[in-house]
Design a protein around this motif. Structure first.
Motif, mmCIF file in Angstrom:
data_model
loop_
_atom_site.group_PDB
_atom_site.id
_atom_site.type_symbol
_atom_site.label_atom_id
_atom_site.label_comp_id
_atom_site.label_asym_id
_atom_site.label_seq_id
_atom_site.Cartn_x
_atom_site.Cartn_y
_atom_site.Cartn_z
ATOM 1 N N ALA A 66 38.807 -40.993 -6.309
ATOM 2 C CA ALA A 66 38.392 -41.491 -5.010
ATOM 3 C C ALA A 66 39.170 -42.005 -4.524
ATOM 4 N N ALA B 53 39.708 -37.529 -2.397
ATOM 5 C CA ALA B 53 40.502 -37.202 -3.318
ATOM 6 C C ALA B 53 42.316 -37.858 -3.432
ATOM 7 N N ARG C 85 30.339 -34.987 -6.890
ATOM 8 C CA ARG C 85 29.701 -36.047 -5.500
ATOM 9 C C ARG C 85 28.802 -35.284 -4.515
ATOM 10 N N TRP D 62 34.042 -34.406 -0.215
ATOM 11 C CA TRP D 62 34.778 -34.190 0.140
ATOM 12 C C TRP D 62 35.181 -33.827 0.920
#
Length: 381
Positions: A180, A188, A218, A325
């Motif tokens: 991350a 990402a 996540r 994400w």
């Protein structure tokens, strides 16, 4: 410093490699990571059945994805051969599917609506085209446009093709996690391979049965990707005793032109990540083969193997953005249909990552979808 890539692909099976090839053709730089040798898990283990399809008339998103692949596979096979000089064994051999009354009532309207050629065979007609066959339970339906590909050869051609077009391939490179961006945790920055972070603008999770770890990095919601062991046995006769793919419920016989016949496959989610063969399963598959084609009783048993298919709660794949994400996508959960869905999946993933209109409604394969919202597929194998 390692080169920055547009896309890092986690998983070097048929889905990851086909997506990498397609993304590269769209002008993106791609790096593929696999924890083992490329293409040696479920992709290699499968039988390579390619049911027919008509993308313009397919009734559901999953059938359209399959139809895109079946219509594109002949040209793609030629493309790979021209690029690599490797013959993937693609051939339109025809197939016969045996359906009970309930199954026929369910799938025949789908075949008809899609414009798939099929014919219900009388006992005499079945004997005429497959004289060595003892019909199993169910009514036989001829599918003249059914095809097959030899998985190990196709994977070899695909790996070589990816190399030729500039995909960076990293076998035996285990990805530990998605990296991350420290300032933007939902972005990402690449993937962590051992002690090194491989920089990328986007990440594609295509790790098959091993995808769940990355999907939950996540998010507390686990989509439910899990391994389903499938066992296959390979027989060999001096001369061909059957010429068409035979589909019998969840089982199949796939004859090769050189006299080999693949018999599969079990579905064993309870085996988890244990990739092994069992005496009971192999005996059951051999018994099916010899009941259906008695001449196989004298066949040489060449070998047997197993693979871990990536299953999902509703049997349909997950293709699309990963919740939590901003720039991570997934293409996994293709279960029994990795080969036949590979080209459609690669097209859809490429459209998503390049901002093009999608060939199928992507919500049907969303990670957070309602199970079974994509429709039931017209073919099981």
């Amino acid at each position: 410093m390692a080169k920055h890539h547009d896309v890092a692909v986690i998983g070097g099976g048929i889905i990851g490699l086909t997506c990498a090839y397609s993304l590269t053709a769209a002008g993106l730089s791609v790096e593929v990571f696999d924890q083992g040798d490329l293409g040696r898990e479920a992709s290699w283990a499968g039988a390579g059945i390619l049911p027919p399809g008509n993308p313009q008339r397919a009734a559901t998103p999953i059938d359209r994805l399959r139809a895109i692949g079946s219509s594109r596979f002949p040209d793609f096979s030629v493309e790979l051969h021209d690029l690599t000089d490797i013959d993937n064994g693609y051939i339109r051999c025809g197939g016969i599917e045996f359906l009970d009354h309930e199954e026929a009532a369910e799938v025949l309207p789908l075949w008809d609506a899609e414009g798939i050629a099929f014919e219900k065979l009388t006992p005499a007609a079945l004997r005429a085209i497959e004289p060595g066959l003892v019909a199993p339970p169910g009514e036989p339906y001829l599918l003249p446009d059914c095809a097959q590909v030899r998985n190990p050869r196709h994977l070899a051609a695909l790996i070589a093709g990816c190399e030729r077009v500039g995909v960076t391939l990293r076998p035996n490179a285990r990805v530990d996690r998605i990296a991350a961006d420290p300032k933007h945790p939902s972005v990402a920055a690449g993937v962590v391979d051992g002690t090194e972070t491989r920089s990328a603008s986007a990440v594609l999770i295509a790790a098959g049965a091993w995808s769940e770890t990355f999907l939950t990095q996540r998010s507390e919601r686990a989509p439910g990707v899990h391994p389903v062991r499938g066992q296959i046995v390979l027989l060999k006769t001096p001369e061909r005793v059957v010429t068409r793919v035979l589909m019998i419920g969840k089982r199949y016989l796939v004859p090769r032109a050189d006299g080999h016949v693949l018999i599969g496959s079990t579905e064993e989610p309870e085996a988890r990540f244990e990739k092994a063969n069992t005496a009971a399963a192999i005996a059951e598959l051999v018994a099916l083969a010899t009941r259906t084609v008695p001449a196989l009783a004298s066949a040489e048993q060449v070998k047997c193997w197993s693979g871990l298919r990536p299953g999902s709660p509703d049997g349909l794949p997950f293709i699309g953005p990963v919740p939590g994400w901003d720039n991570v996508h997934v293409a996994t959960g293709h279960f029994r249909a990795g080969v036949q869905l590979s080209l459609g999946t690669a097209r859809l993933v490429t459209e998503m990552l390049t901002g093009r209109p999608s060939c199928v409604p992507s919500t049907a394969f969303a990670v957070d979808r309602t199970p079974h919202s994509g429709g039931k597929p017209a073919f099981r194998s």
